[in-house]
Design a protein around this motif. Structure first.
Motif, short mmCIF file in Angstrom:
data_model
loop_
_atom_site.label_atom_id
_atom_site.label_comp_id
_atom_site.label_asym_id
_atom_site.label_seq_id
_atom_site.Cartn_x
_atom_site.Cartn_y
_atom_site.Cartn_z
N LYS A 139 -27.45 -1.11 -23.90
CA LYS A 139 -26.03 -0.97 -23.62
C LYS A 139 -25.28 -0.55 -24.89
O LYS A 139 -25.63 -0.96 -26.00
CB LYS A 139 -25.47 -2.29 -23.08
CG LYS A 139 -26.10 -2.70 -21.75
CD LYS A 139 -25.61 -4.08 -21.32
CE LYS A 139 -26.30 -4.52 -20.03
NZ LYS A 139 -25.90 -5.90 -19.64
N ARG A 140 -24.23 0.24 -24.69
CA ARG A 140 -23.49 0.77 -25.84
C ARG A 140 -21.98 0.71 -25.57
O ARG A 140 -21.52 1.14 -24.50
CB ARG A 140 -23.89 2.23 -26.10
CG ARG A 140 -25.37 2.42 -26.40
CD ARG A 140 -25.73 3.89 -26.56
NE ARG A 140 -25.48 4.65 -25.35
CZ ARG A 140 -26.33 4.80 -24.35
NH1 ARG A 140 -27.51 4.20 -24.41
NH2 ARG A 140 -26.02 5.51 -23.29
N TYR A 141 -21.25 0.18 -26.54
CA TYR A 141 -19.79 0.07 -26.42
C TYR A 141 -19.16 0.44 -27.77
O TYR A 141 -19.80 0.31 -28.82
CB TYR A 141 -19.38 -1.36 -26.07
CG TYR A 141 -20.05 -1.94 -24.85
CD1 TYR A 141 -19.50 -1.77 -23.58
CD2 TYR A 141 -21.23 -2.67 -24.95
CE1 TYR A 141 -20.11 -2.31 -22.45
CE2 TYR A 141 -21.86 -3.21 -23.84
CZ TYR A 141 -21.29 -3.03 -22.59
OH TYR A 141 -21.90 -3.56 -21.49
N ALA A 142 -17.92 0.87 -27.72
CA ALA A 142 -17.16 1.14 -28.95
C ALA A 142 -15.77 0.56 -28.81
O ALA A 142 -15.14 0.69 -27.75
CB ALA A 142 -17.08 2.63 -29.24
N ILE A 143 -15.29 -0.09 -29.86
CA ILE A 143 -13.91 -0.58 -29.91
C ILE A 143 -13.15 0.27 -30.91
O ILE A 143 -13.37 0.19 -32.12
CB ILE A 143 -13.85 -2.06 -30.32
CG1 ILE A 143 -14.65 -2.93 -29.35
CG2 ILE A 143 -12.40 -2.52 -30.39
CD1 ILE A 143 -14.70 -4.40 -29.74
N THR A 144 -12.27 1.12 -30.38
CA THR A 144 -11.51 2.04 -31.22
C THR A 144 -10.00 1.89 -31.06
O THR A 144 -9.24 2.41 -31.86
CB THR A 144 -11.88 3.50 -30.89
OG1 THR A 144 -11.54 3.76 -29.51
CG2 THR A 144 -13.37 3.75 -31.08
N ASP A 145 -9.59 1.20 -29.99
CA ASP A 145 -8.15 1.04 -29.70
C ASP A 145 -7.97 -0.22 -28.85
O ASP A 145 -8.94 -0.94 -28.58
CB ASP A 145 -7.60 2.28 -29.00
CG ASP A 145 -8.36 2.64 -27.73
OD1 ASP A 145 -9.09 1.77 -27.18
OD2 ASP A 145 -8.23 3.78 -27.26
N LEU A 146 -6.75 -0.47 -28.43
CA LEU A 146 -6.45 -1.71 -27.70
C LEU A 146 -7.16 -1.76 -26.35
O LEU A 146 -7.69 -2.80 -25.95
CB LEU A 146 -4.94 -1.87 -27.52
CG LEU A 146 -4.49 -3.17 -26.84
CD1 LEU A 146 -4.93 -4.39 -27.63
CD2 LEU A 146 -2.97 -3.16 -26.63
N ALA A 147 -7.18 -0.65 -25.64
CA ALA A 147 -7.80 -0.64 -24.32
C ALA A 147 -9.29 -0.96 -24.41
O ALA A 147 -9.80 -1.80 -23.65
CB ALA A 147 -7.60 0.72 -23.64
N SER A 148 -9.98 -0.33 -25.34
CA SER A 148 -11.42 -0.60 -25.48
C SER A 148 -11.66 -2.00 -26.05
O SER A 148 -12.65 -2.66 -25.69
CB SER A 148 -12.09 0.46 -26.37
OG SER A 148 -11.47 0.56 -27.63
N PHE A 149 -10.75 -2.49 -26.90
CA PHE A 149 -10.85 -3.86 -27.39
C PHE A 149 -10.82 -4.85 -26.23
O PHE A 149 -11.65 -5.75 -26.13
CB PHE A 149 -9.71 -4.16 -28.37
CG PHE A 149 -9.68 -5.59 -28.86
CD1 PHE A 149 -10.36 -5.96 -30.00
CD2 PHE A 149 -8.97 -6.56 -28.16
CE1 PHE A 149 -10.35 -7.28 -30.46
CE2 PHE A 149 -8.95 -7.88 -28.60
CZ PHE A 149 -9.65 -8.23 -29.75
N ASN A 150 -9.85 -4.68 -25.35
CA ASN A 150 -9.71 -5.60 -24.22
C ASN A 150 -10.92 -5.52 -23.29
O ASN A 150 -11.41 -6.56 -22.81
CB ASN A 150 -8.42 -5.28 -23.45
CG ASN A 150 -7.17 -5.70 -24.21
OD1 ASN A 150 -7.21 -6.63 -25.01
ND2 ASN A 150 -6.07 -5.02 -23.95
#
Length: 316
Positions: free
Chosen positions: A290-301
């Motif tokens: 699985k792969r995720y990225a946190i780059t802004d508020l939407a992806s953080f949430n």
């Protein structure tokens, strides 16, 4: 979940990065403001300034602090990673998250490192080009031949097993591109960077950084962090030597990420201004990872909600 946490490197920066996180998350804002006090300027204002954030001296602290601020804002939602990995500059973010560097220490070091690298890049201008193709030995052989003829062009970044970035004196990189085309390489992409990072053109910066780090002390790791320079996990005893060589040595990101997979990592999360490392991971890791990225508020949430759900399920 066996988590591998990835930390963005230089080149990921963009104007406005982190602004929505700063406005919405007190934990994120606190980290940014603390860094501003250390740096002596308003870091979020710099991150919003297109002309400043493109400069190495500003981009490096901004990326390090954004990545750290995301980790801090996640808090207990983030499980202890199985391992960490950052691309070049991102190694300092990874070392901070793993406890080997304190936050204040890392920000102060990176403020100076960014200045050293910007000055060295301006004094020794260079060019970097991403070479696509899985025959990286061919690229190495072509560059070795050119080096034997006095050309200053070098392997710089092994980003994936099919993307090798080369760098050096601009005219010599152009010669290399012609030679690589004649050797059968079909696709190359020039990168928008300010210097030939991870090549001997940055020797001046490496010398300055060596002096800068001489009196620094490092703490034990809370979990392993892999080095781009060696492909092995950092150790407290070798940290100084590895970091001082890093600026002028090739990065072996692909090999280090493969080591994380070999260790059993089944989930990657990248923190920082872009999802570049997740894209690299897609080229290297099996599809079931699985792969995720946190780059802004939407992806953080989104990622925080996923992590909390995983945590609740594991405790059920």
């Amino acid at each position: 979940m066996k988590l591998g946490i990835l930390f963005s490197g230089q080149g990921a920066q963009k104007a406005g990065m982190g602004s929505d996180l700063y406005d919405a998350l007190p934990g994120y804002q606190e980290t940014i403001d603390r860094a501003s006090n250390i740096l002596g300027y308003d870091l979020q204002s710099v991150a919003n300034d297109d002309s400043k954030i493109s400069q190495t001296a500003y981009a490096q602290p901004a990326i390090l602090v954004m990545s750290t601020a995301i980790v801090n804002a996640l808090g207990d939602a983030l499980p202890t990673p199985l391992a960490g990995l950052g691309l070049s500059l991102g190694e300092y973010s990874a070392l901070t998250a793993a406890g080997a560097l304190s936050f204040d220490q890392a920000v102060a070091i990176i403020k100076d490192r960014g200045i050293y690298m910007q000055i060295a890049g301006e004094a020794n201008p260079g060019k970097m080009v991403a070479v696509m193709g899985d025959n990286q030995q061919l690229v190495e052989d072509v560059l070795a031949k050119l080096q034997s003829e006095g050309k200053r062009v070098y392997p710089a970044n092994y980003n994936t097993f099919a993307q090798l970035v080369i760098g050096g004196v601009a005219a010599d990189v152009d010669v290399a591109m012609t030679a690589l085309t004649e050797a059968g390489i079909q696709r190359m992409v020039e990168l928008p960077v300010s210097g030939a990072f991870h090549t001997p053109l940055l020797t001046q910066a490496a010398t300055q950084l060596t002096e800068r780090l001489t009196n620094e002390t490092f703490a034990p790791f809370n979990y392993p962090v892999y080095s781009n320079t060696t492909g092995e996990a950092f150790s407290t005893d070798t940290l100084f030597d590895t970091l001082t060589k890093q600026i002028i040595s090739p990065t072996y990101f692909a090999q280090a990420l493969q080591r994380m997979l070999d260790d059993g990592v089944d989930t990657f999360i990248e923190v920082g201004p872009s999802d570049t490392l997740i894209k690299f991971a897609k080229k290297i890791a099996p599809k079931d990872v699985k792969r995720y990225a946190i780059t802004d508020l939407a992806s953080f949430n989104d990622v925080r909600d996923m992590l909390l759900a995983e945590k609740e399920q594991s405790q059920a």
